[in-house]
Design a protein around this motif. Structure first.
Motif, short mmCIF file in Angstrom:
data_model
loop_
_atom_site.label_atom_id
_atom_site.label_comp_id
_atom_site.label_asym_id
_atom_site.label_seq_id
_atom_site.Cartn_x
_atom_site.Cartn_y
_atom_site.Cartn_z
N ASP A 1 0.82 -1.21 0.00
CA ASP A 1 0.00 0.00 0.00
C ASP A 1 0.85 1.26 0.00
OD1 ASP A 1 0.88 -0.71 2.62
OD2 ASP A 1 -0.44 0.82 3.44
N GLY A 2 2.16 1.11 0.16
CA GLY A 2 3.03 2.28 0.26
C GLY A 2 3.86 2.53 -0.97
N THR A 3 3.54 1.89 -2.10
CA THR A 3 4.30 2.07 -3.32
C THR A 3 3.38 1.99 -4.53
OG1 THR A 3 6.08 1.18 -4.69
CG2 THR A 3 4.82 -0.40 -3.40
N ALA A 4 3.75 2.68 -5.59
CA ALA A 4 3.01 2.58 -6.85
C ALA A 4 3.63 1.55 -7.76
CB ALA A 4 3.00 3.95 -7.53
N LYS A 5 4.58 0.78 -7.25
CA LYS A 5 5.31 -0.19 -8.08
C LYS A 5 4.79 -1.61 -7.83
CE LYS A 5 9.47 2.65 -8.30
NZ LYS A 5 10.93 2.70 -8.15
N GLY A 6 3.50 -1.77 -7.97
CA GLY A 6 2.89 -3.08 -7.74
C GLY A 6 3.21 -4.10 -8.80
N GLY A 7 3.93 -3.67 -9.87
CA GLY A 7 4.29 -4.61 -10.91
C GLY A 7 5.23 -5.70 -10.45
N ILE A 8 5.83 -5.54 -9.25
CA ILE A 8 6.72 -6.58 -8.73
C ILE A 8 5.97 -7.89 -8.52
CG2 ILE A 8 6.38 -5.99 -6.30
CD1 ILE A 8 9.36 -6.58 -5.87
N VAL A 9 4.64 -7.81 -8.34
CA VAL A 9 3.84 -9.04 -8.23
C VAL A 9 4.03 -9.89 -9.48
CG1 VAL A 9 1.50 -9.95 -8.10
CG2 VAL A 9 2.13 -7.98 -6.71
N ILE A 10 4.02 -9.25 -10.64
CA ILE A 10 4.18 -9.97 -11.90
C ILE A 10 5.60 -10.49 -12.07
CG2 ILE A 10 4.11 -9.72 -14.41
CD1 ILE A 10 1.87 -7.64 -14.00
N SER A 11 6.59 -9.62 -11.80
CA SER A 11 7.98 -9.99 -12.08
C SER A 11 8.49 -11.08 -11.15
CB SER A 11 8.89 -8.75 -11.98
OG SER A 11 8.78 -8.14 -10.71
N VAL A 12 8.13 -11.03 -9.87
CA VAL A 12 8.65 -12.02 -8.94
C VAL A 12 8.06 -13.40 -9.23
CG1 VAL A 12 6.92 -11.71 -7.10
CG2 VAL A 12 9.24 -12.42 -6.51
N GLN A 13 6.79 -13.43 -9.61
CA GLN A 13 6.17 -14.71 -9.96
C GLN A 13 6.77 -15.28 -11.24
OE1 GLN A 13 1.69 -14.43 -8.08
NE2 GLN A 13 1.96 -14.14 -10.25
N ARG A 14 7.02 -14.40 -12.22
CA ARG A 14 7.56 -14.87 -13.51
C ARG A 14 8.97 -15.40 -13.34
NH1 ARG A 14 6.13 -13.56 -18.90
NH2 ARG A 14 7.84 -13.91 -20.38
N GLU A 15 9.78 -14.74 -12.52
CA GLU A 15 11.17 -15.14 -12.35
C GLU A 15 11.32 -16.42 -11.54
OE1 GLU A 15 13.92 -13.90 -13.68
OE2 GLU A 15 12.76 -12.42 -14.82
#
Length: 403
Positions: free
Chosen positions: A357-371
């Motif tokens: 909730d403290g960042t606008a970089k929620g795309g890490i959800v996608i990258s960490v799962q993909r990696e």
């Protein structure tokens, strides 16, 4: 003759006066002696006189200091101290709410931090003409949100194909297209359940790992709270023995919900504490044992090897059902590097993504799962005790895009 009689009479008169004087003197001496005996200081073998009761001071007034002269000869009375009151009271056991539906309730917090990403993408895709410059902006927006280079290229390629097929695009079509693409990248088909149910006579064992500062111990406590709210019996293992506050912090979380905490001496062997926690869980027939490990820097090989030892020692007593890696969403791609190193040491089964909730970089959800090929199972959406929620891909994407 008469003269002799007169002299004799005078002598008798003098004798009478002398007798009176002697009597008076004797009486005076007796009186002085009596007073001396009465006011005589108490000494060895001397009689002890009871002191008269001292009048009590009226309410609201300070008692007068006793006169030192009056205390001479008075017996000293020592009153027993009042009984000590119990200053530390056991904390009241809380009843946490169930974990189901938490992410829906916390969606507004997620939307406030993530909506900029979704709105930016919708605005770009809604333009009348999508040339290479616009597609470059879309790609930059996704990379800035920590989606990662490879996932970003896949998203942009798929979107370009769909735009060509649709031709003209209404706002509703653009939103549906983007929602479908983001969901596909988050992979809603992944199993996101956390194995916390006992198997036969042994409890489920959850190992929580991660570097310092990610909120690992707090996540452990919040997870225990959520499980208790779902009706599970939990034991916590404070295997972070190198940070004195970690065990105390975990003890506080356990006390609040009635979960037992197994801890060891400061600087002690973490593997031993983990083993004892699992043994306690088996003896108490609990549902879940959660072991909090020391926050380790991923660059320190020795500490990472020790984490592997903790897992091996636990497996002498029971199977480790879950290994949750706690990542701070605000660290972005640095969190990705941490995840890769941890994955080489222990078999990570899920990600707990904190501070989302403290960042606008929620795309890490996608990258960490993909990696890693490992699903995000938990997300932290605030600092409150019940702000840890099971990750729901659809709620997450809808929060990104807004209503």
């Amino acid at each position: 003759m008469l003269e002799q009689c007169g002299v004799s009479g005078k002598l008798h008169l003098v004798d009478g006066y002398l007798g009176i004087i002697v009597i008076v003197a004797v009486v005076a001496l007796l009186a002085v002696g009596g007073l001396f005996l009465f006011f005589r200081p108490k000494g060895k073998g001397a009689p002890t006189l009871e002191a008269p009761p001292r009048p009590q001071a009226p309410a609201g007034e300070q008692p007068q200091a006793p006169d030192l002269g009056e205390q001479q000869g008075a017996a000293t009375t020592t009153l027993p101290p009042p009984p000590a009151e119990e200053l530390v009271k056991a904390p009241e056991i809380e009843v946490p709410p169930p974990s189901a539906g938490r992410m829906v309730r916390l969606r507004s917090r997620l939307a406030r931090s993530q909506s900029a990403l979704g709105k930016g993408l919708l605005e770009l895709l809604s333009r009348d003409r999508l040339d290479d410059e616009v597609w470059d902006e879309i790609e930059e927006t996704l990379i800035t949100a920590d989606v990662g280079v490879a996932p970003t290229r896949a998203i942009v390629e798929d979107l370009r194909t769909k735009v060509k097929v649709l031709g003209t695009r209404t706002p509703t079509e653009v939103r549906g297209m983007l929602r479908e693409e983001l969901l596909a990248q988050i992979a809603p088909e992944l199993d996101r359940t956390i194995k916390t149910r006992p198997t036969g006579e042994r409890p489920a064992v959850v190992l929580v790992v991660g570097v310092n500062g990610t909120g690992k111990t707090t996540t452990t406590g919040k997870l225990a709270r959520a499980l208790v709210g779902d009706g599970n019996k939990v034991v916590l293992g404070a295997a972070d023995t190198f940070r004195a506050a970690a065990a105390d912090q975990l003890q506080t979380w356990g006390d609040r919900v009635g979960a037992a905490v197994v801890r060891g001496p400061e600087g002690g062997d973490p593997a031993s504490v983990a083993f004892d926690a699992v043994a306690r869980g088996i003896d108490d027939k609990v549902d879940t044992v959660i072991v909090d490990t020391a926050g380790r820097l991923h660059t320190k090989t020795g500490l990472m090897d020790e984490l592997g030892k903790v897992k091996r020692v636990i497996e002498k007593k029971a199977v480790v059902d879950e290994v949750l890696l706690v990542l701070d969403a605000t660290t972005g791609q640095n969190g990705m590097r941490q995840a890769q190193v941890f994955a080489e040491v222990v078999n990570i089964t899920g990600i707990a993504l904190t501070k989302l909730d403290g960042t606008a970089k929620g795309g890490i959800v996608i990258s960490v799962q993909r990696e890693l090929g490992v699903p995000v199972k938990l997300v932290g959406l605030g600092e409150g005790p019940d702000d840890l929620a099971p990750f729901d891909p659809e709620v997450f994407v809808d929060a990104l895009l807004g209503d």
